[in-house]
Each structure stands twice: as C-alpha cells, then as structure tokens.
Design an enzyme around this catalytic site. Structure first.
Site, PDB file in Angstrom:
ATOM      1  N   TYR A 186       0.846  -1.192   0.000  1.00  0.00           N
ATOM      2  CA  TYR A 186       0.000   0.000   0.000  1.00  0.00           C
ATOM      3  C   TYR A 186       0.879   1.239   0.000  1.00  0.00           C
ATOM      4  O   TYR A 186       1.841   1.306   0.765  1.00  0.00           O
ATOM      5  CB  TYR A 186      -0.908   0.030   1.245  1.00  0.00           C
ATOM      6  CG  TYR A 186      -2.337  -0.255   0.874  1.00  0.00           C
ATOM      7  CD1 TYR A 186      -2.999   0.566  -0.030  1.00  0.00           C
ATOM      8  CD2 TYR A 186      -3.017  -1.351   1.397  1.00  0.00           C
ATOM      9  CE1 TYR A 186      -4.307   0.294  -0.405  1.00  0.00           C
ATOM     10  CE2 TYR A 186      -4.316  -1.623   1.028  1.00  0.00           C
ATOM     11  CZ  TYR A 186      -4.960  -0.792   0.114  1.00  0.00           C
ATOM     12  OH  TYR A 186      -6.238  -1.052  -0.259  1.00  0.00           O
ATOM     13  N   ARG A 212      -0.941  -2.501 -18.605  1.00  0.00           N
ATOM     14  CA  ARG A 212      -2.276  -1.913 -18.703  1.00  0.00           C
ATOM     15  C   ARG A 212      -2.422  -0.832 -17.624  1.00  0.00           C
ATOM     16  O   ARG A 212      -2.252  -1.118 -16.433  1.00  0.00           O
ATOM     17  CB  ARG A 212      -3.277  -3.047 -18.475  1.00  0.00           C
ATOM     18  CG  ARG A 212      -4.702  -2.764 -18.850  1.00  0.00           C
ATOM     19  CD  ARG A 212      -5.414  -4.073 -19.110  1.00  0.00           C
ATOM     20  NE  ARG A 212      -5.000  -4.569 -20.407  1.00  0.00           N
ATOM     21  CZ  ARG A 212      -5.494  -4.147 -21.575  1.00  0.00           C
ATOM     22  NH1 ARG A 212      -6.450  -3.250 -21.604  1.00  0.00           N
ATOM     23  NH2 ARG A 212      -5.048  -4.636 -22.716  1.00  0.00           N
ATOM     24  N   GLU A 229      -0.617   4.723  -0.463  1.00  0.00           N
ATOM     25  CA  GLU A 229      -1.485   5.893  -0.685  1.00  0.00           C
ATOM     26  C   GLU A 229      -0.696   7.171  -0.454  1.00  0.00           C
ATOM     27  O   GLU A 229       0.098   7.266   0.491  1.00  0.00           O
ATOM     28  CB  GLU A 229      -2.690   5.837   0.268  1.00  0.00           C
ATOM     29  CG  GLU A 229      -3.737   4.869  -0.218  1.00  0.00           C
ATOM     30  CD  GLU A 229      -4.928   4.744   0.725  1.00  0.00           C
ATOM     31  OE1 GLU A 229      -5.012   5.515   1.706  1.00  0.00           O
ATOM     32  OE2 GLU A 229      -5.771   3.856   0.479  1.00  0.00           O
ATOM     33  N   THR A 252      -3.208   5.970 -22.017  1.00  0.00           N
ATOM     34  CA  THR A 252      -2.997   4.661 -21.419  1.00  0.00           C
ATOM     35  C   THR A 252      -1.534   4.315 -21.664  1.00  0.00           C
ATOM     36  O   THR A 252      -0.847   4.999 -22.431  1.00  0.00           O
ATOM     37  CB  THR A 252      -3.882   3.586 -22.073  1.00  0.00           C
ATOM     38  OG1 THR A 252      -3.697   3.632 -23.484  1.00  0.00           O
ATOM     39  CG2 THR A 252      -5.349   3.783 -21.741  1.00  0.00           C
ATOM     40  N   ASP A 306      -6.265  13.310 -25.366  1.00  0.00           N
ATOM     41  CA  ASP A 306      -6.110  11.914 -24.939  1.00  0.00           C
ATOM     42  C   ASP A 306      -5.317  11.200 -26.022  1.00  0.00           C
ATOM     43  O   ASP A 306      -5.828  10.933 -27.112  1.00  0.00           O
ATOM     44  CB  ASP A 306      -7.524  11.321 -24.783  1.00  0.00           C
ATOM     45  CG  ASP A 306      -7.514   9.861 -24.351  1.00  0.00           C
ATOM     46  OD1 ASP A 306      -6.453   9.218 -24.474  1.00  0.00           O
ATOM     47  OD2 ASP A 306      -8.572   9.375 -23.914  1.00  0.00           O
ATOM     48  N   LYS A 357      -0.840   0.560 -25.053  1.00  0.00           N
ATOM     49  CA  LYS A 357      -1.125   0.424 -26.496  1.00  0.00           C
ATOM     50  C   LYS A 357       0.203   0.561 -27.257  1.00  0.00           C
ATOM     51  O   LYS A 357       1.078  -0.270 -27.068  1.00  0.00           O
ATOM     52  CB  LYS A 357      -2.184   1.442 -26.910  1.00  0.00           C
ATOM     53  CG  LYS A 357      -3.531   1.228 -26.187  1.00  0.00           C
ATOM     54  CD  LYS A 357      -4.602   2.150 -26.703  1.00  0.00           C
ATOM     55  CE  LYS A 357      -5.962   1.866 -26.101  1.00  0.00           C
ATOM     56  NZ  LYS A 357      -6.246   2.643 -24.885  1.00  0.00           N
TER      57      LYS A 357
HETATM   58  N1  DSN Z   1     -10.936   0.211 -25.835  1.00  0.00           N
HETATM   59  C1  DSN Z   1      -9.815   0.914 -26.396  1.00  0.00           C
HETATM   60  C2  DSN Z   1      -9.664   0.669 -27.847  1.00  0.00           C
HETATM   61  O1  DSN Z   1      -9.804  -0.472 -28.255  1.00  0.00           O
HETATM   62  O2  DSN Z   1      -9.385   1.582 -28.596  1.00  0.00           O
HETATM   63  C3  DSN Z   1      -9.836   2.363 -26.115  1.00  0.00           C
HETATM   64  O3  DSN Z   1      -9.770   2.530 -24.743  1.00  0.00           O
END
Ligand code: DSN
Length: 416
Positions: free
Chosen positions: A53, A234, A55, A225, A199, A228
C-alpha cells in the site's frame, strides 16, 4: 515463468493462462489498441510490489515502508517527463478513463459542456458518450469527420465551439488514422476560453518518438494509457502543466482512487525506460511503415479504407462494398487465426454491435518483428477470407497463419 504453483493451486486459471499464451502465439493479432509487453515489463508487473500500500505520493505517504515504492514511482515520473517533455506527470491512474475522469472532476462542474470527437466517428467512450460517466455528468457536444474525406473537419469544430462555448475541448481518438492538428484545436480552445485536453492513448508511442506531433506544448492536460503503442502495462497516466499539478494529484488520490498499483507503476517505469531507447524509435517507425503497407495492400485488393490510408498505427476498413458486416468479418477472420475488432465507421447505419467496419492495427505484429512483406501476406489472407465468403478458405488460411506466426515467435521464454 512456468506457472507451476498456479497449476497446483488453481488448475482452471492455469488452463486459461496457458490457452491465452497459445492464442497470443498462434494468432495474428491486429487489434489496434493491443500490444505485447516485454519480458521486463511482465516481470515488474508480476513483482511483489503488488503487496504494498502506498497511498499518497513519493515522500508523502499514508503508510510506512514506502521507501522502495517511492523509488519506483519517482523513476516512473522522471522517465515519463523526459519521454514527453511534460512539466508534471501523475503515473497513478489505473486506466485511461480514470485519467480522463480526474481531469474532468478537477476542472469541470457537473452539467458543464464538453466538446469531443463522437464515439461513432472514432472518438472514445470517455469523451462524452451518453452511456459513459462523461456523458452522464456533462453536456456533450460532438464533432466528427467529413463524410467525403474521413478527416476531422476543423472548421466544424470551430463553429461548434463558438456556438456552444464548451468548458473543455477534447482531442484524441481510438479509430482515427490521420495526424491530428493539435495547434489548430488549441487555438479553437483559446478562442472560446476552454480548457484543452488531449487523450493520446492510441498514439502515445508515436508521440514519444516524434512520429506524431506532440500535443504537450499546446494542451492543458494530456492523458494516455500505457499499454497500447507505448507497450507498457495496462494502465493510465496524466501529463499537465505545473499550474494544474496539485489539483490533478489531489483528484487522483484521494479524489477518485485509493492505493496506487505499485507493481503496475514499476512496470510503467520499465516501459518508459524501454521507450527512451533508440530501438523503440525504430520499433515505432516500423509500426507506421507496416500500417501504411497493410493499408496499401488492402486497398489494392479493393478494400475501402476511411481517409484512404493512414499516418499512424491503425486503419478503419469500410466493408460496405464487401457484403459482410463488421461483426461477421471479425468472427470469420478469427476462425482463420486473424484477430480484429468490429468497429463503427463514420455515418454507419448499423448499430455498434454489428457495424459496417473493422479496425486493424500493427503494434502487435511489429512487436513480433514482422515487416512490410509480411503485411502484404496478411492483406492477402484477409482478402481471401472476406472476398471468398470466408468459410471454404478458413482451414487453409489458418494453417498459413500458424506457420507465419511460427516464423515470428513470441514469448518463447514462457515454458508452461
Ligand atoms: N478500448 C480501447 C480501444 O480499443 O481503442 C480504447 O480505450
């Protein structure tokens, strides 16, 4: 990684893991938002930091024993700042949606107007879709792409902004294949005195390596994110100007999250270190070259691609001329070992559960070290399945897919 203990204590989960390893090895994964993380990233994420933890923030924690968690989070922040040239970074968001939520909750009031790209034109759920918290708490106005060109219509964005005076303008997409003009969008936000949030979840790897212009000099906030094109674990992240740092940090914790996932922050730090290397620049350049070649080869076989090509890692195929829905194309391709996702195309007349399109991307096949010649082969597989009414070709293509995957092996060090 041999999963001996899981096999003993939980054979059902063991079985699912083994099958997933086989699936990722044997199939050609063209899901644009996925990637295969490195061994170092997987090791960090599988580490005992999952026990801790922490925080708070480095050196300002609500638990004892955080001295090593502090090292992890501080390194992740330092590397992300270097990678993107950002003044301030928060690496704690559990996901891209939570990163966006923190920005909204910090600077908007319920009922405020937001102007973002429509989900059905390639935007994202958390950019104001009616079914998402962003569409429930805020009044959404959406912009889209031009019907003919498939490109963002910046004049339309300006008109909508002037007419509606949103509190925040959003840019970023999950199914848009062209360079986004962040400077123009930032000028529009300035003209109506709106915050500007970008984003970059899909294109983060391209932005980090200079293959897509960066929004960091123009945007108040940049969210992403990390799994990707960025090829990390993730998770999510927020980059912002120093003036917003305190409000953003406070909104992530204690505002909308509790303890950060220290094992995930460790994996983010490892991924950012990898992303700062020369080889990552080469990787991203190949991702784009592969996408361009795949788009070219598919168009030469009569596939219609929205905007007639791509500048990024993905493309959106309009199947209207192929007498198959996105849903059926996804199913039949998967039977042959090619994994894609059905996706609405702009002005689609079919519901999102059916769609007239599929979205495909090259991050995973490029992680497998495939190059342009293999993209031409994959385009041939896709065409043989879709153009020949699929079924008779499935077994034959499936064998070819498996043999191509054997030539470009992955996760060989995992020995279940
Ligand atoms: N779900 C994702 C995608 O496939 O583009 C976006 O967050």
């Amino acid at each position: 990684m041999n999963f001996e203990e899981i096999k003993k204590c939980d054979p059902e989960i063991y079985d699912a893991i083994i099958k997933e390893i086989e699936r990722e090895r044997k199939k050609i994964v063209l899901i644009a938002s996925e990637n295969y993380a490195s061994r170092a990233v997987l090791e960090a994420q599988g580490s005992i930091f999952t026990n801790k933890y922490a925080e708070g923030y480095p050196e300002r924690r609500y638990y004892g024993g955080c001295e090593f968690a502090d090292i992890v989070e501080s390194l992740a922040i330092k590397r992300a700042r270097e990678l993107f040239g950002a003044e301030h970074v928060n690496v704690q968001p559990h996901s891209g949606s939570q990163a966006n939520m923190a920005v909204y909750f910090s600077f908007l009031k319920p009922g405020d107007k937001i102007l973002g790209m429509s989900l059905s034109h390639g935007g994202h759920l958390s950019h104001g879709a009616a079914v998402n918290f962003s569409g429930i708490f805020y009044q959404t106005i959406s912009y889209g792409v031009d019907k003919k060109t498939g490109l963002i219509d910046y004049d339309n964005v300006r008109d909508l902004a002037k007419k509606n005076r949103p509190r925040m303008l959003l840019a970023g997409a999950s199914a848009y294949s062209r360079i986004i003009d962040f400077k123009t969008l930032s000028d529009i936000a300035d003209e109506v005195d709106a915050y500007f949030l970008v984003d970059i979840a899909h294109i983060a790897g391209l932005v980090a390596t200079g293959l897509h212009p960066s929004p960091v000099p123009y945007a108040d906030f940049v969210t992403t994110t990390t799994h990707k094109t960025l090829k990390g674990p993730r998770g999510g992240m927020i980059l912002c100007r120093s003036e917003y740092a305190k409000a953003i940090d406070r909104m992530i914790f204690p505002g909308i999250q509790g303890g950060p996932l220290v094992h995930v922050m460790a994996a983010k730090a490892v991924a950012f270190k990898e992303a700062l290397s020369e080889s990552f620049v080469d990787y991203q350049a190949q991702v784009v070259k592969n996408a361009r070649e795949l788009a070219r080869a598919l168009m030469s076989k009569g596939f219609k691609i929205i905007s007639d090509g791509t500048d990024t890692h993905l493309m959106l195929i309009d199947l209207a001329n192929k007498a198959i829905t996105g849903k059926d194309a996804e199913s039949v391709l998967d039977l042959a070992g090619i994994t894609v996702n059905k996706n609405s195309i702009p002005y689609d007349d079919k519901p999102p559960t059916v769609t007239s399109g599929i979205r495909i991307g090259t991050p995973v096949v490029t992680s497998r070290k495939m190059k342009e010649p293999e993209m031409a082969v994959i385009a041939g597989f896709i065409s043989q399945i879709i153009d020949n009414d699929g079924r008779p070709e499935i077994e034959r293509i499936k064998e070819k897919v498996e043999s191509l995957c054997k030539e470009y092996p992955v996760y060989e060090y995992i020995k279940p």
